[in-house]
Design a protein around this motif. Structure first.
Motif, PDB file in Angstrom:
ATOM      1  N   PRO A   1     -66.384   2.632 -14.855  1.00 27.51           N
ATOM      2  CA  PRO A   1     -65.137   2.149 -15.007  1.00 27.51           C
ATOM      3  C   PRO A   1     -64.213   2.756 -13.922  1.00 27.51           C
ATOM      4  CG  PRO A   1     -65.456   3.827 -16.697  1.00 27.51           C
ATOM      5  CD  PRO A   1     -66.773   3.587 -15.703  1.00 27.51           C
ATOM      6  N   GLU A   2     -64.797   3.078 -12.689  1.00 30.06           N
ATOM      7  CA  GLU A   2     -64.327   4.039 -11.752  1.00 30.06           C
ATOM      8  C   GLU A   2     -62.948   3.030 -11.103  1.00 30.06           C
ATOM      9  OE1 GLU A   2     -66.189   6.971 -11.231  1.00 30.06           O
ATOM     10  OE2 GLU A   2     -66.443   5.764 -12.920  1.00 30.06           O
TER      11      GLU A   2
ATOM     12  N   ALA B   1     -70.858   6.261  -7.310  1.00 37.99           N
ATOM     13  CA  ALA B   1     -71.724   6.158  -8.190  1.00 37.99           C
ATOM     14  C   ALA B   1     -72.530   4.774  -8.177  1.00 37.99           C
ATOM     15  CB  ALA B   1     -71.568   6.438  -9.479  1.00 37.99           C
ATOM     16  N   ALA B   2     -72.033   3.874  -7.257  1.00 38.76           N
ATOM     17  CA  ALA B   2     -72.700   2.763  -7.087  1.00 38.76           C
ATOM     18  C   ALA B   2     -74.031   2.971  -6.478  1.00 38.76           C
ATOM     19  CB  ALA B   2     -71.730   1.737  -6.072  1.00 38.76           C
ATOM     20  N   THR B   3     -74.160   4.114  -5.996  1.00 36.05           N
ATOM     21  CA  THR B   3     -75.354   4.417  -5.396  1.00 36.05           C
ATOM     22  C   THR B   3     -76.377   4.463  -6.622  1.00 36.05           C
ATOM     23  OG1 THR B   3     -74.778   5.583  -3.352  1.00 36.05           O
ATOM     24  CG2 THR B   3     -76.899   6.368  -4.245  1.00 36.05           C
ATOM     25  N   HIS B   4     -75.890   5.111  -7.870  1.00 39.36           N
ATOM     26  CA  HIS B   4     -76.927   5.402  -8.845  1.00 39.36           C
ATOM     27  C   HIS B   4     -77.064   4.100  -9.686  1.00 39.36           C
ATOM     28  CE1 HIS B   4     -74.816   8.930  -7.399  1.00 39.36           C
ATOM     29  NE2 HIS B   4     -76.086   9.430  -7.316  1.00 39.36           N
ATOM     30  N   LEU B   5     -75.934   3.235  -9.766  1.00 37.63           N
ATOM     31  CA  LEU B   5     -75.882   2.139 -10.640  1.00 37.63           C
ATOM     32  C   LEU B   5     -76.864   1.115  -9.915  1.00 37.63           C
ATOM     33  CD1 LEU B   5     -74.938   0.476 -13.025  1.00 37.63           C
ATOM     34  CD2 LEU B   5     -72.923  -0.393 -11.590  1.00 37.63           C
ATOM     35  N   ALA B   6     -77.103   1.146  -8.547  1.00 34.12           N
ATOM     36  CA  ALA B   6     -77.966   0.272  -8.103  1.00 34.12           C
ATOM     37  C   ALA B   6     -79.296   0.613  -8.303  1.00 34.12           C
ATOM     38  CB  ALA B   6     -77.768   0.384  -6.483  1.00 34.12           C
ATOM     39  N   ARG B   7     -79.639   1.689  -8.714  1.00 32.76           N
ATOM     40  CA  ARG B   7     -81.052   2.298  -8.965  1.00 32.76           C
ATOM     41  C   ARG B   7     -81.538   1.586 -10.499  1.00 32.76           C
ATOM     42  NH1 ARG B   7     -83.078   6.445  -5.987  1.00 32.76           N
ATOM     43  NH2 ARG B   7     -84.014   7.529  -7.610  1.00 32.76           N
ATOM     44  N   LEU B   8     -80.320   1.079 -11.174  1.00 35.93           N
ATOM     45  CA  LEU B   8     -80.544   0.873 -12.475  1.00 35.93           C
ATOM     46  C   LEU B   8     -80.581  -0.629 -12.632  1.00 35.93           C
ATOM     47  CD1 LEU B   8     -78.308   3.324 -14.264  1.00 35.93           C
ATOM     48  CD2 LEU B   8     -80.713   3.434 -13.901  1.00 35.93           C
TER      49      LEU B   8
ATOM     50  N   PHE C   1     -70.950   9.475   0.947  1.00 39.53           N
ATOM     51  CA  PHE C   1     -70.281   8.135   1.703  1.00 39.53           C
ATOM     52  C   PHE C   1     -69.445   7.666   0.785  1.00 39.53           C
ATOM     53  CE2 PHE C   1     -70.023   3.800   2.888  1.00 39.53           C
ATOM     54  CZ  PHE C   1     -69.446   4.030   4.175  1.00 39.53           C
ATOM     55  N   GLU C   2     -69.823   7.271  -0.371  1.00 36.39           N
ATOM     56  CA  GLU C   2     -68.612   6.658  -1.561  1.00 36.39           C
ATOM     57  C   GLU C   2     -67.711   7.414  -1.711  1.00 36.39           C
ATOM     58  OE1 GLU C   2     -70.551   4.198  -4.817  1.00 36.39           O
ATOM     59  OE2 GLU C   2     -72.415   5.322  -4.379  1.00 36.39           O
TER      60      GLU C   2
ATOM     61  N   GLU D   1     -59.877   8.791   0.111  1.00 31.55           N
ATOM     62  CA  GLU D   1     -58.958   8.000   0.819  1.00 31.55           C
ATOM     63  C   GLU D   1     -57.959   7.208  -0.150  1.00 31.55           C
ATOM     64  OE1 GLU D   1     -58.976   3.716   3.360  1.00 31.55           O
ATOM     65  OE2 GLU D   1     -60.505   5.072   3.859  1.00 31.55           O
ATOM     66  N   ALA D   2     -58.411   7.086  -1.294  1.00 29.98           N
ATOM     67  CA  ALA D   2     -57.705   6.371  -2.122  1.00 29.98           C
ATOM     68  C   ALA D   2     -56.681   7.254  -2.596  1.00 29.98           C
ATOM     69  CB  ALA D   2     -58.554   5.701  -3.312  1.00 29.98           C
ATOM     70  N   ASN D   3     -56.998   8.659  -3.059  1.00 30.93           N
ATOM     71  CA  ASN D   3     -56.011   9.616  -3.438  1.00 30.93           C
ATOM     72  C   ASN D   3     -55.054  10.204  -2.609  1.00 30.93           C
ATOM     73  OD1 ASN D   3     -56.751  11.213  -5.989  1.00 30.93           O
ATOM     74  ND2 ASN D   3     -58.529  10.303  -5.235  1.00 30.93           N
TER      75      ASN D   3
END
Length: 257
Positions: free
Chosen positions: A133-134, A142-149, A225-226, A232-234
């Motif tokens: 829910p980022e 954590a798209a890095t990690h979701l892409a592993r699932l 990297f993510e 930047e958003a902050n």
């Protein structure tokens, strides 16, 4: 409360259980992420341990970063601490010297995806849900990690919509080893850990290094990297604008078409 380590099978059985308990929802403060990283690395370094089980107390496995801690900080120290702490905890799971089995019950969100996405095996309860829910919380990562699932296009759809996937859906994609009733979760994870721990301790450690070595993605570098875009958003104020609506029901309703 906090992070604890135990040997429920006995100290000579080769299994170490690292348990997270941060009521009410297992949203970890900055120090909690570092404590978790330390516990996992310590367990993995123990020459008598051949498998680590990562578990959690309470309603859900992990709700990510403690957003309220970030909101209380007028500066960026908590944000930097949370980003670094998450990176260390995720890396500790991935780099643990022995296989890590994640026992996931209930919700697994945000930072929880980072943990299980870097685990070697996932056992989940039938009420488990997985998601990032980022974008609703003023963050990225954590798209890095979701892409592993899940497959690439499903990862993108889940990421952009902040929707979740069930344990059964992840089992169908092959990323969850087994789905069991909630009251059998730890037992199922320990059963698998017991099977792994029967292997030669030196050889299982070599196997972990070898398997990590053939991964197509450098997960530590990819995640960092993510995180650069979270900063930047902050810095541009985007994150504060979104994060200030966190938990605000009316604001969430205003977003609906």
């Amino acid at each position: 409360m906090g992070v604890s380590t135990s040997s429920p099978e006995g100290p000579d059985k080769g299994i170490s259980v690292v348990t997270v308990d941060f009521p009410p929802v297992n949203a970890l403060p900055v120090q909690g992420w570092y404590d978790l990283a330390d516990a996992i690395r310590t367990a993995g370094r123990d020459p008598d341990v051949r498998c680590v089980v990562l578990a959690a107390e309470g309603r859900g496995f992990n709700a990510g970063v403690d957003i309220k801690e970030l909101q209380r900080d007028a500066g960026h120290a908590s944000l930097v601490g949370a980003n670094r702490g998450c990176a260390e905890a995720f890396a500790a799971v991935y780099e643990c010297e022995v296989p890590v089995v994640a026992a996931v019950g209930g919700y697994c969100l945000g930072g929880g995806i980072g943990l299980v996405g870097n685990a070697d095996v996932i056992v989940a309860s039938d009420d488990a849900t997985f998601g990032l829910p980022e974008l609703d919380r003023g963050a990225l990562g954590a798209a890095t990690h979701l892409a592993r699932l899940v497959p690439q296009h499903l990862m993108r759809a889940l990421y952009y919509t902040s929707r979740t996937a069930t344990a059964a859906e992840l089992h169908a994609h092959g990323s969850v080893w087994k789905v069991v009733p909630r009251d059998r979760l730890l037992g199922a994870a320990l059963s698998l850990a017991r099977e792994i721990a029967q292997k030669d301790g030196s050889l299982i450690r070599l196997a972990k290094v070898a398997i990590n070595g053939i991964d197509p993605v450098d997960v530590r570098r990819s995640y960092r990297f993510e995180q650069g875009f979270t900063f930047e958003a902050n810095l541009t104020g985007i994150a504060d604008r979104v994060r200030d609506t966190f938990g605000n029901t009316s604001a969430q309703e205003d977003k609906q078409p």
